[in-house]
Design a protein around this motif. Structure first.
Motif, PDB file in Angstrom:
ATOM      1  N   THR A 492      -2.624 -27.452  -7.036  1.00  0.00           N
ATOM      2  CA  THR A 492      -1.697 -26.341  -7.373  1.00  0.00           C
ATOM      3  C   THR A 492      -0.869 -26.753  -8.562  1.00  0.00           C
ATOM      4  O   THR A 492      -0.732 -27.961  -8.850  1.00  0.00           O
ATOM      5  CB  THR A 492      -0.764 -25.987  -6.213  1.00  0.00           C
ATOM      6  N   ALA A 493      -0.300 -25.759  -9.267  1.00  0.00           N
ATOM      7  CA  ALA A 493       0.551 -26.029 -10.438  1.00  0.00           C
ATOM      8  C   ALA A 493       1.860 -25.227 -10.283  1.00  0.00           C
ATOM      9  O   ALA A 493       1.819 -24.021  -9.981  1.00  0.00           O
ATOM     10  CB  ALA A 493      -0.175 -25.655 -11.719  1.00  0.00           C
ATOM     11  N   VAL A 502       4.840 -20.972 -15.043  1.00  0.00           N
ATOM     12  CA  VAL A 502       3.365 -21.030 -14.979  1.00  0.00           C
ATOM     13  C   VAL A 502       2.860 -19.614 -15.005  1.00  0.00           C
ATOM     14  O   VAL A 502       3.191 -18.819 -14.108  1.00  0.00           O
ATOM     15  CB  VAL A 502       2.870 -21.754 -13.718  1.00  0.00           C
ATOM     16  N   GLY A 505      -3.387 -20.006 -13.515  1.00  0.00           N
ATOM     17  CA  GLY A 505      -3.956 -21.254 -12.972  1.00  0.00           C
ATOM     18  C   GLY A 505      -3.000 -21.990 -12.119  1.00  0.00           C
ATOM     19  O   GLY A 505      -2.910 -23.214 -12.187  1.00  0.00           O
ATOM     20  N   SER A 506      -2.240 -21.253 -11.312  1.00  0.00           N
ATOM     21  CA  SER A 506      -1.284 -21.931 -10.459  1.00  0.00           C
ATOM     22  C   SER A 506      -1.973 -22.713  -9.328  1.00  0.00           C
ATOM     23  O   SER A 506      -1.343 -23.524  -8.657  1.00  0.00           O
ATOM     24  CB  SER A 506      -0.308 -20.914  -9.862  1.00  0.00           C
ATOM     25  N   SER A 507      -3.306 -22.489  -9.132  1.00  0.00           N
ATOM     26  CA  SER A 507      -4.064 -23.280  -8.142  1.00  0.00           C
ATOM     27  C   SER A 507      -5.541 -23.258  -8.556  1.00  0.00           C
ATOM     28  O   SER A 507      -5.981 -22.408  -9.334  1.00  0.00           O
ATOM     29  CB  SER A 507      -3.886 -22.716  -6.736  1.00  0.00           C
ATOM     30  N   THR A 513      -7.703 -24.639 -15.696  1.00  0.00           N
ATOM     31  CA  THR A 513      -6.750 -24.514 -16.811  1.00  0.00           C
ATOM     32  C   THR A 513      -5.451 -23.893 -16.273  1.00  0.00           C
ATOM     33  O   THR A 513      -5.502 -22.926 -15.507  1.00  0.00           O
ATOM     34  CB  THR A 513      -7.322 -23.636 -17.922  1.00  0.00           C
ATOM     35  N   VAL A 514      -4.368 -24.504 -16.706  1.00  0.00           N
ATOM     36  CA  VAL A 514      -3.033 -23.983 -16.327  1.00  0.00           C
ATOM     37  C   VAL A 514      -2.378 -23.416 -17.602  1.00  0.00           C
ATOM     38  O   VAL A 514      -2.287 -24.137 -18.611  1.00  0.00           O
ATOM     39  CB  VAL A 514      -2.144 -25.077 -15.715  1.00  0.00           C
ATOM     40  N   ALA A 532       1.012 -30.454 -11.638  1.00  0.00           N
ATOM     41  CA  ALA A 532      -0.347 -29.917 -11.408  1.00  0.00           C
ATOM     42  C   ALA A 532      -1.168 -30.990 -10.734  1.00  0.00           C
ATOM     43  O   ALA A 532      -1.403 -32.063 -11.314  1.00  0.00           O
ATOM     44  CB  ALA A 532      -0.997 -29.481 -12.714  1.00  0.00           C
TER      45      ALA A 532
END
Length: 553
Positions: A492-493, A502, A505-507, A513-514, A532
């Motif tokens: 997760t990010a 964010v 791409g939080s997960s 890619t975030v 991340a």
């Protein structure tokens, strides 16, 4: 008167003493004044054989006398002296010499002559017939004669006879002669020894050679020629000792020549016969005409083994053999020579090895035995685990020597590195690649037809951010970074600061890619982070007073 009587002359009357036959010899002599005698020999001449005679003495009654012989070949009887009239017997021995001899019987001073003829020369020659070998010899002829005064000679007009000693002689002696060697027919010659013929016979000396001395003909028959070498006049004859060999020309001849022969077709076993030319043997060999067939010509048996029989067909008298070329195929009714029609029985041993093929040679024919494989296989281990980093693994093959096997992998991340194939006990080695995922994986490899399981652990979930940080302008902006981690690893990010958000791409799972955005900075320079997958992504933003501003990278 007495004086006149003493002066009286001796009256001698002689018969012929020189001829063979009867003769007399008379002697009258005044011996003393009172003795006057007359002696008559009957006979007085003798042949060579000698004989007996008498001497008649006529004398006065008072007249005494004595008789004596002049040689030992005249022998007087028991009365050799007397008085008055008397008869004296005497004998003459045989005369061994060829010359005449003379002697006398003496009475007082008077002699009665006795003569004897010569014996003549009597020759004995031995032997009168001789047989000699063809190699030539020296021989001796003995001459016996009744007197050493008898002379003789030896001669020959035969060229191959030579007198070496004794061509002339007297008395008993010998003749040595030589017979030359002969290579021709028998011959006769003669010598004349002491007037007698001596016959010499020499045995045949012919030497005969033939060429060639042997010949081989095919089963279909054939013909040939024998060349004969010998001296001119030497006789020879040819004959066949085998009924299947016929002389086609010149059964006999003299001197050098040729003999031809013929042999007919033959469907039996190999045979040998002879032709004879004189004492020489010519060998004829005819190859076998035998033909053989076998039934069946092959057999297939299982790995458990078995038995079978092969029938041989041919004609009587044709010999054949049966032999195994493989130790696992045994002829059960004995190997060795056979003849005519027959059967060969065989046994095949069980096998735990690979498929195999062997042969029997029967009557010159090849009988093939094929046996299926008896191989059995086991492998170890049946399963094994390798780390996520990969590496080599081995599988052992247990089987009988010679049993073939192969090894193969079903997935690309496992490869056979050693032992892709083999025969008998062995090892197959596989190389396993490192795992690209955190998830465990498994595959099956095939070794000698058996399955072996390879298990691989998943890779650890390690996260790498790229890039790990950025610098942005005071006016803010947006950006993104990569999250790199093995497949199957979740993450997760989240932002740790309010001005940093964010936006995508939080997960995720595996690589991702975030995306993020940065608010404008009204104050001094500041730093924020995004977490991340447990890793920090750092964002540095210049303050509003920064010269020329900062650009988001």
């Amino acid at each position: 008167m007495r004086a006149l009587a003493r002066a009286a002359a001796l009256i001698l009357t002689l018969g012929s003493a020189l001829s063979c036959g009867s003769s007399t010899q008379t002697v009258t002599s005044p011996s003393t004044s009172k003795c006057q005698l007359t002696a008559v020999a009957d006979p007085a001449a003798f042949g060579a054989a000698g004989g007996a005679g008498t001497l008649t003495v006529t004398a006065n009654r008072d007249c005494q006398w004595n008789a004596a012989a002049s040689g030992n070949w005249i022998q007087l009887g028991t009365q050799s002296s007397g008085q008055g009239n008397a008869t004296v017997s005497f004998s003459v021995t045989a005369n061994p010499d060829p010359a005449q001899r003379r002697g006398a019987i003496t009475l007082g001073d008077q002699q009665v002559a006795i003569s004897q003829d010569g014996a003549g020369c009597n020759f004995t020659v031995f032997p009168l017939n001789e047989t000699v070998s063809p190699q030539g010899e020296r021989r001796t002829i003995h001459v016996t004669v009744n007197s050493a005064q008898c002379s003789w000679s030896a001669r020959t007009e035969t060229q191959w006879l030579t007198i070496l000693e004794g061509s002339q002689g007297s008395g008993s002696g010998q003749v040595v002669y030589e017979v030359q060697r002969t290579t021709g027919p028998s011959r006769g010659g003669e010598l004349t020894v002491a007037g007698q013929r001596v016959i010499v016979m020499q045995a045949i000396g012919c030497s005969l050679a033939i060429g060639p001395t042997s010949q081989t003909v095919s089963a279909s028959g054939g013909s040939g020629t024998i060349n004969i070498s010998t001296a001119a006049g030497c006789p020879w004859s040819a004959q066949s000792d085998a009924e299947w060999i016929s002389i086609t020309s010149a059964r006999s001849g003299t001197g050098s020549g040729t003999v031809t022969f013929g042999v007919g077709p033959w469907d039996g076993p190999r045979r040998t016969g002879t032709l004879r030319v004189g004492s020489q043997a010519f060998t004829v060999t005819q190859n076998s005409g035998c033909r053989f067939s076998i039934s069946p010509e092959s057999s297939s048996v299982t790995s458990a083994g078995g038995s079978g029989a092969v029938a041989v067909t041919t004609v009587a008298g044709c010999d054949w053999t049966a032999a195994s070329n493989a130790p696992w195929i045994t002829i059960s009714n004995s190997e060795g020579a056979r003849s005519g029609i027959g059967t060969v029985q065989f046994t095949v041993a069980a096998t735990t090895g690979p498929a195999r093929s062997g042969t029997l040679i029967i009557a010159g024919r090849t009988f093939t035995v094929t046996q299926s494989s008896g191989c059995s296989y086991s492998i170890s281990p049946a399963a094994q685990t390798v780390p996520s980093s990969g590496g080599p693994v081995s599988v052992a093959v247990n089987t009988s020597p010679g049993c073939p096997w192969t090894a193969a992998a079903a997935v690309p991340w496992v490869r056979v590195s050693l032992g892709q194939s083999g025969a008998g006990p062995g090892t197959a080695t596989f190389t396993v690649d490192g795992s690209p995922t955190s998830l465990p994986r498994s595959t099956t490899v095939s070794v000698a037809g058996q399955a072996s399981v390879i298990n691989q652990d998943g890779a650890p979930c390690l996260v790498v951010l790229s890039p790990p940080s950025v610098v942005v302008e005071p006016g803010g902006g947006s950006g993104a970074f990569e999250v790199n981690t093995p497949e199957g690893c979740t993450w997760t990010a989240a932002s740790n600061d309010g001005w940093l958000r964010v936006t995508g791409g939080s997960s995720g799972s595996g690589d991702g890619t975030v995306s993020f955005s940065v608010d404008p900075n009204p104050g001094p320079a500041r730093t924020g982070t995004i977490v991340a997958g447990g890793r920090l992504f750092t964002i540095s933003q210049a303050g509003a007073t920064a010269l020329n501003g900062a650009r988001l990278h």
